[in-house]
Design a protein around this motif. Structure first.
Motif, PDB file in Angstrom:
ATOM      1  N   ASP A 214       7.779  -3.943  -3.440  1.00  0.00           N
ATOM      2  CA  ASP A 214       7.637  -2.506  -3.184  1.00  0.00           C
ATOM      3  C   ASP A 214       6.213  -2.099  -2.809  1.00  0.00           C
ATOM      4  N   ALA A 215       5.219  -2.702  -3.442  1.00  0.00           N
ATOM      5  CA  ALA A 215       3.834  -2.344  -3.131  1.00  0.00           C
ATOM      6  C   ALA A 215       3.437  -2.824  -1.731  1.00  0.00           C
ATOM      7  N   ASN A 216       4.008  -3.937  -1.278  1.00  0.00           N
ATOM      8  CA  ASN A 216       3.779  -4.378   0.098  1.00  0.00           C
ATOM      9  C   ASN A 216       4.351  -3.367   1.083  1.00  0.00           C
ATOM     10  N   CYS A 217       5.531  -2.848   0.766  1.00  0.00           N
ATOM     11  CA  CYS A 217       6.145  -1.822   1.616  1.00  0.00           C
ATOM     12  C   CYS A 217       5.262  -0.578   1.667  1.00  0.00           C
ATOM     13  N   PHE A 218       4.789  -0.173   0.502  1.00  0.00           N
ATOM     14  CA  PHE A 218       3.901   0.992   0.447  1.00  0.00           C
ATOM     15  C   PHE A 218       2.649   0.759   1.277  1.00  0.00           C
ATOM     16  N   ALA A 219       2.046  -0.415   1.123  1.00  0.00           N
ATOM     17  CA  ALA A 219       0.806  -0.715   1.843  1.00  0.00           C
ATOM     18  C   ALA A 219       1.016  -0.680   3.352  1.00  0.00           C
ATOM     19  N   LEU A 220       2.145  -1.225   3.829  1.00  0.00           N
ATOM     20  CA  LEU A 220       2.422  -1.211   5.268  1.00  0.00           C
ATOM     21  C   LEU A 220       2.612   0.212   5.769  1.00  0.00           C
ATOM     22  N   PHE A 221       3.345   1.025   5.014  1.00  0.00           N
ATOM     23  CA  PHE A 221       3.530   2.422   5.410  1.00  0.00           C
ATOM     24  C   PHE A 221       2.197   3.158   5.435  1.00  0.00           C
ATOM     25  N   ALA A 222       1.362   2.938   4.418  1.00  0.00           N
ATOM     26  CA  ALA A 222       0.065   3.608   4.342  1.00  0.00           C
ATOM     27  C   ALA A 222      -0.825   3.207   5.514  1.00  0.00           C
TER      28      ALA A 222
ATOM     29  N   VAL B 209      -4.970   2.080  10.157  1.00  0.00           N
ATOM     30  CA  VAL B 209      -5.993   1.087   9.811  1.00  0.00           C
ATOM     31  C   VAL B 209      -5.340  -0.289   9.736  1.00  0.00           C
ATOM     32  N   ARG B 210      -6.157  -1.334   9.841  1.00  0.00           N
ATOM     33  CA  ARG B 210      -5.638  -2.697   9.890  1.00  0.00           C
ATOM     34  C   ARG B 210      -5.962  -3.522   8.637  1.00  0.00           C
TER      35      ARG B 210
ATOM     36  N   VAL C 215      -9.699   0.794   3.540  1.00  0.00           N
ATOM     37  CA  VAL C 215      -9.121   1.864   2.725  1.00  0.00           C
ATOM     38  C   VAL C 215      -8.413   1.281   1.507  1.00  0.00           C
ATOM     39  N   VAL C 216      -8.538   1.974   0.386  1.00  0.00           N
ATOM     40  CA  VAL C 216      -7.641   1.767  -0.754  1.00  0.00           C
ATOM     41  C   VAL C 216      -6.739   2.992  -0.808  1.00  0.00           C
ATOM     42  N   ALA C 217      -5.435   2.779  -0.656  1.00  0.00           N
ATOM     43  CA  ALA C 217      -4.468   3.881  -0.672  1.00  0.00           C
ATOM     44  C   ALA C 217      -3.704   3.866  -1.987  1.00  0.00           C
ATOM     45  N   LEU C 218      -3.668   5.006  -2.652  1.00  0.00           N
ATOM     46  CA  LEU C 218      -2.965   5.145  -3.924  1.00  0.00           C
ATOM     47  C   LEU C 218      -1.648   5.880  -3.712  1.00  0.00           C
TER      48      LEU C 218
ATOM     49  N   LYS D 137      -1.156  -6.824   9.137  1.00  0.00           N
ATOM     50  CA  LYS D 137       0.064  -7.433   8.628  1.00  0.00           C
ATOM     51  C   LYS D 137      -0.006  -7.605   7.108  1.00  0.00           C
ATOM     52  N   ILE D 138       1.166  -7.648   6.486  1.00  0.00           N
ATOM     53  CA  ILE D 138       1.214  -7.882   5.048  1.00  0.00           C
ATOM     54  C   ILE D 138       0.703  -9.289   4.743  1.00  0.00           C
TER      55      ILE D 138
END
Length: 272
Positions: free
Chosen positions: A98-106, A112-113, A213-216, A133-134
């Motif tokens: 789930d966190a990988n999904c969140f990171a890709l969406f963010a 940003v890459r 970026v760090v996205a929360l 990429k993840i």
């Protein structure tokens, strides 16, 4: 159409994605404990109702070779382990952390890459985007919630001691007799021991990854005050780091990211 499903420790969020128009629609949100026992039947019904021929699942699980091996915050893995039954009905399925999904969406939303995504809900998850990429490593990279913050500390949901998730996140706060929503709203979350561990863990990750970026995100993470988090994180960093910390205020970000992960799989968004 692609169905995106976020299987969290507390809630299951469902969206449908029209990849041609790049439009998401929220379908429904249910309690995980109510849906997971009959998860396959639930997915099958939603796929039919939404004319979806592909399903992206973002789940709070650890994966090896894209297969679930452990889920600290889920009551049962059996339903996730039996997804082949739906694949046999010609419904394309992709499962991702789930966190990988969140990171890709963010990363996609922010353009940003290189990004570290951190979800704070029932527990604490982490996903890494490297060069767009993840990054999975051997499959379980990014699990910041299961990094050690104190020696011989509380027992974490994974069974080990002293992990960040044992001190920060919904389950940890309930253990302490605190309501996560209330302490986030009234600001006392920033005075907890867990918050200090959380910020130190972010600083450690920044030192290792040096992301743009760090996205929360997550139902707790997206409501944190970025200025307070950034000030605390900066205590642990040399001045040369300039990573931006942001919140993604979208409670369906994981489900949307699951759609994007599914879309990346060749043919996943095509009707059969």
């Amino acid at each position: 159409m692609i169905l995106g499903v976020d299987v969290g420790g507390t809630n299951i969020d469902v969206v449908v994605y029209d990849s041609d128009k790049n439009i998401f629609h929220h379908v429904e949100t249910k309690k995980t404990s109510e849906i997971l026992p009959d998860f396959l039947e639930y997915l099958h019904r939603l796929a039919i109702e939404n004319t979806a021929r592909a399903i992206g699942i973002g789940a709070a699980v650890w994966l090896r070779e894209r297969k679930p091996v452990f889920a600290p915050n889920l009551p049962d893995l059996k339903q996730l382990e039996c997804l082949e039954r739906l694949r046999s009905e010609d419904i394309r399925i992709v499962i991702e952390n789930d966190a990988n999904c969140f990171a890709l969406f963010a990363a996609t939303s922010l353009g940003v890459r290189n990004l570290l995504g951190i979800t704070v809900g029932t527990g604490v998850g982490g996903g890494i985007i490297f060069d767009g990429k993840i990054y999975r490593g051997m499959g379980m990279a990014g699990e910041i919630g299961h990094t050690v913050v104190t020696k011989n500390g509380r027992v974490c949901g994974c069974g080990k001691k002293g992990h960040l998730e044992a001190y920060f996140g919904g389950r940890a706060f309930f253990y302490e007799g605190k309501d996560p929503e209330n302490i986030t709203r009234n600001g006392t979350i920033y005075t907890t021991e867990g918050f200090e561990y959380f910020c130190a863990s972010i600083a450690n990750a920044i030192r290792i990854l040096d992301p743009e970026v760090v996205a929360l995100g997550g139902r707790i993470g997206m409501n944190l005050d970025v200025e307070i988090v950034d000030k605390c994180v900066q205590k642990y960093l040399p001045e040369y780091y300039n990573t931006e910390i942001v919140t993604i205020k979208d409670e369906f970000a994981v489900a949307k990211g699951a759609c994007l992960v599914c879309k990346e799989v060749r043919g996943c968004d095509k009707s059969s």
